[in-house]
Design a protein around this motif. Structure first.
Motif, short mmCIF file in Angstrom:
data_model
loop_
_atom_site.label_atom_id
_atom_site.label_comp_id
_atom_site.label_asym_id
_atom_site.label_seq_id
_atom_site.Cartn_x
_atom_site.Cartn_y
_atom_site.Cartn_z
N HIS A 1 54.43 42.29 35.67
CA HIS A 1 53.34 42.87 36.46
C HIS A 1 52.41 43.71 35.59
CE1 HIS A 1 51.52 44.64 40.11
NE2 HIS A 1 51.40 45.70 39.33
N MET B 1 37.93 48.78 24.99
CA MET B 1 38.87 48.27 26.00
C MET B 1 39.97 47.44 25.36
SD MET B 1 36.48 47.17 29.21
CE MET B 1 37.70 46.18 30.07
N LYS C 1 46.11 38.02 39.10
CA LYS C 1 45.72 38.53 37.78
C LYS C 1 46.56 37.82 36.72
CE LYS C 1 44.50 43.27 39.10
NZ LYS C 1 44.94 44.66 39.05
N PRO C 2 46.09 37.52 35.53
CA PRO C 2 44.70 37.70 35.13
C PRO C 2 43.83 36.60 35.75
CG PRO C 2 45.99 36.76 33.34
CD PRO C 2 46.94 37.02 34.44
N ILE C 3 42.61 36.95 36.10
CA ILE C 3 41.76 35.99 36.82
C ILE C 3 41.10 34.99 35.88
CG2 ILE C 3 41.20 37.51 38.75
CD1 ILE C 3 38.44 37.90 37.02
N ALA D 1 40.31 49.56 33.20
CA ALA D 1 39.85 48.39 32.45
C ALA D 1 39.51 47.24 33.39
CB ALA D 1 40.92 47.95 31.45
N VAL D 2 40.32 47.10 34.45
CA VAL D 2 40.05 46.02 35.41
C VAL D 2 38.76 46.30 36.17
CG1 VAL D 2 40.92 44.88 37.51
CG2 VAL D 2 42.50 45.44 35.66
N ALA E 1 48.32 41.58 40.71
CA ALA E 1 49.33 41.13 39.75
C ALA E 1 50.71 41.16 40.37
CB ALA E 1 49.31 42.04 38.52
N VAL E 2 50.77 41.39 41.71
CA VAL E 2 52.07 41.52 42.37
C VAL E 2 52.91 40.26 42.14
CG1 VAL E 2 53.26 41.73 44.58
CG2 VAL E 2 51.24 43.09 44.12
N THR E 3 54.06 40.45 41.55
CA THR E 3 54.94 39.31 41.25
C THR E 3 55.50 38.79 42.57
OG1 THR E 3 55.57 40.56 39.33
CG2 THR E 3 56.84 38.60 39.77
N VAL F 1 42.82 40.78 44.54
CA VAL F 1 43.01 40.45 43.12
C VAL F 1 44.24 41.23 42.68
CG1 VAL F 1 41.99 40.44 40.82
CG2 VAL F 1 40.52 40.20 42.81
N ASP G 1 43.31 50.61 40.43
CA ASP G 1 43.63 51.85 39.70
C ASP G 1 43.52 51.67 38.20
OD1 ASP G 1 45.96 50.15 39.91
OD2 ASP G 1 47.10 51.78 38.99
N GLU G 2 43.30 50.43 37.75
CA GLU G 2 43.19 50.16 36.31
C GLU G 2 41.73 50.27 35.90
OE1 GLU G 2 45.38 48.80 33.93
OE2 GLU G 2 47.11 49.08 35.24
N THR H 1 48.85 47.00 44.17
CA THR H 1 49.73 48.09 43.72
C THR H 1 48.90 49.21 43.10
OG1 THR H 1 51.29 46.36 43.20
CG2 THR H 1 51.84 48.57 42.43
N TYR I 1 35.85 45.60 33.90
CA TYR I 1 35.72 44.15 33.74
C TYR I 1 35.03 43.54 34.96
CZ TYR I 1 37.41 39.29 33.02
OH TYR I 1 37.51 37.94 32.85
N LEU I 2 35.60 43.79 36.16
CA LEU I 2 35.06 43.14 37.37
C LEU I 2 33.65 43.62 37.67
CD1 LEU I 2 38.17 42.98 39.75
CD2 LEU I 2 37.30 41.26 38.17
N GLN J 1 37.51 33.62 35.22
CA GLN J 1 36.18 34.16 35.55
C GLN J 1 35.41 33.28 36.53
OE1 GLN J 1 33.96 34.86 31.91
NE2 GLN J 1 35.55 36.22 31.16
#
Lengths: 142, 381
Positions: free
Chosen positions: B151, B185, A117-119, A16-17, A87-89, A85, A13-14, A58, A20-21, A121
């Motif tokens: 998060h 970005m 996340k963050p990955i 920017a992500v 960021a779930v804590t 991929v 849903d991001e 998420t 990026y990917l 590369q």
């Protein structure tokens, strides 16, 4: 018409992500599509049959968990490999707690790849290549 | 009738029981006349508040030299209604007490009210527990918030790394369009970190409200000014319906401004994502009994039952991570609770939502800035 490239669907849903990917993947020879949630992602999987799915967990509307279960329970689609991929804590980049989390509700196999996340590369590209090689998914015939 | 029962129901014994009850009951009872003088009191009252003879109630209960603002006893003398209130007073040893007081008129056959009875129960221990519970909930929420913050930051970090990757590859390829896209970005994600950190700090701050006597309509009017332009651009009809002659109240003006701004902002967003064009948002103020009410109504997208359940969950947002942090309503609830109030809402999918901030006036914080009494629950209906 197929380009002969492996197709990767990025679900996140991001924006920017996703950017990026998708950029990283297309710079490395993959064809990409994207979806902002699991519901839209599932429609794309049914329609386009990607070779691999990069999946966030998420997301508003429909989470990655629901998408993952739906995918792995569908005999026609279950072979599609998934690299989570997230960021779930709590999962801390380790696929084992995630597998346990999934199996406590209803048994589904663990995801083929898991990255926090963050990955990194390099690690991301290596994981995608490894999972695709293992899946042995040929590029869709043209 | 046995002799024992006969003895217990005899008039002298009944009188003796009443006297015993008057002096042994663990409730401070006093009788107040029209001049607010205490004309009678029981032993519990004298033990708690000290000498009362020939003194006005406000002096004995609260150590004041003049009558209380919004005196409930005066209201009961005027309308003969029984009133129940939470109050704070000062005991004979100087300690502060929270008490629940029932004010009951003594009505003569001709309808006149020569006196009222005030019966006060000490609820200090309950109040302390309530405040400790509120603080524990706040700290627990801060803990969850830190996890949620981590998060969110991971996603922002990934956005930044993505931006840097695209900038670098744009430079390497001499592709200025790609370079600009990457730079955009980076900028967006830096802004997101700023917003995130500010909202987190607003939420995590544990300070008690700094209250002053404020005109509730003035706070509402400044919030209207803030949003009138945004609403106009989105072709949303934003209106204020402010009750005239609304009494001032002890409020933390900045904090209440934050609450109303959150609600109006949510209402405008709900209209913008609705299928209909435009939409209507009304910010209303009114007095309902002894409760000050702020109400924000919209005819936007509304919420289904799943979303209604999660409204006060940390980091829950339906706006997408670009726009919402999921802290707005949580912060609003914290502020309202600190004022002794509660947040109530009604929402129907496809019809719209009503959010109400309800502040019972007798639970509002006092002039000295001490926090409100409330741990009133929030209610979704």
């Amino acid at each position: 018409m197929s380009t002969g490239k492996k197709k990767v669907l990025v679900i996140d849903d991001e924006p920017a992500v996703v950017t990026y990917l998708e950029t990283l993947l297309s710079d490395n020879g993959y064809e990409t599509t994207s979806a902002e949630n699991g519901r839209v992602g599932f429609e794309i999987v049914k329609r386009d049959r990607p070779d691999l799915v990069c999946l966030d967990i998420t997301m508003p509307e429909e989470s990655g968990i629901r998408f993952y279960r739906q995918l792995k329970e569908d005999p026609a689609l279950a072979a599609t490999p998934v690299v989570v991929v997230t960021a779930v804590t709590g999962f801390g980049g380790d696929p084992e707690p995630f597998r346990k989390f999934l199996s406590t509700r209803k048994h589904v196999p663990p995801p083929e790849g898991f990255l926090a996340k963050p990955i990194d590369q390099q690690e991301f590209l290596e994981t995608v290549a490894r999972v695709l090689a293992r899946a042995g998914a040929p590029a869709l015939p043209g | 009738m046995t002799s024992a029962v006969a003895r217990m129901t005899s008039e002298p014994v009944k009188q003796w029981v009443r006297t015993q009850l008057w002096d042994q009951v663990p409730i401070a009872i006093s009788v107040i006349d029209h001049d607010f003088q205490i004309v009678e009191a029981n032993r519990c009252f004298a033990e708690a508040y000290g000498p009362w003879q020939s003194q006005p109630c406000y002096a004995v209960y609260k150590g004041r030299t003049e009558r209380c603002e919004r005196c409930a006893a005066a209201s009961t003398f005027a309308d003969a209604k029984v009133r129940v209130r939470e109050e704070r007073g000062v005991l004979r040893d100087g300690k502060e007490i929270h008490y629940l007081v029932h004010m009951v008129p003594l009505v003569e056959p001709d309808g006149s009210i020569p006196c009222i009875i005030e019966m006060s129960t000490d609820i200090t221990a309950t109040k302390i527990l309530e405040q400790e519970k509120l603080e524990a909930e706040r700290l627990a929420a801060v803990g969850q918030t830190v996890a949620g913050l981590a998060h969110g930051i991971k996603n922002v970090l990934m956005g930044l790394e993505g931006g840097v990757y695209i900038v670098r590859s744009g430079m390497q390829r001499g592709d200025s369009e790609r370079l600009l896209r990457g730079w955009h970005m980076v900028e967006e994600n830096i802004t997101r970190i700023s917003v995130f950190v500010k909202e987190f700090l607003d939420f995590a701050k544990g300070r008690a409200p700094t209250v002053a006597l404020v005109d509730p309509n003035r706070v509402a009017a400044t919030v209207m000014e803030l949003f009138v332009e945004t609403a106009g651009m989105a072709r949303i009809d934003l209106r204020a319906e402010l009750a005239p002659d609304l009494a001032p109240a002890y409020l933390d003006e900045d904090a209440i401004h934050t609450c109303l701004a959150n609600l109006v902002s949510n209402a405008l967003d709900a209209c913008q994502v609705s299928d209909r064009n435009g939409g209507h948002v009304v910010l209303a103020t009114r007095e309902e009994g002894d409760t000050l009410v702020f109400e924000v109504t919209d005819d936007g997208i509304g919420m289904d039952s799943e979303i209604r359940k999660k409204v006060f969950t940390n980091f829950f947002t339906t706006k997408g991570s670009e726009k919402g942090t999921g802290l707005g309503l949580l912060t609003t609830r914290k502020i309202v609770q600190q004022h002794g109030g509660r947040v109530a809402f009604q929402s129907t999918e496809g019809v719209g939502s009503v959010f109400r901030l309800e502040f019972p006036r007798d639970r509002l914080p006092r002039r000295d800035g001490a926090s409100g009494n409330g741990s009133n629950g929030d209610v979704g209906r």
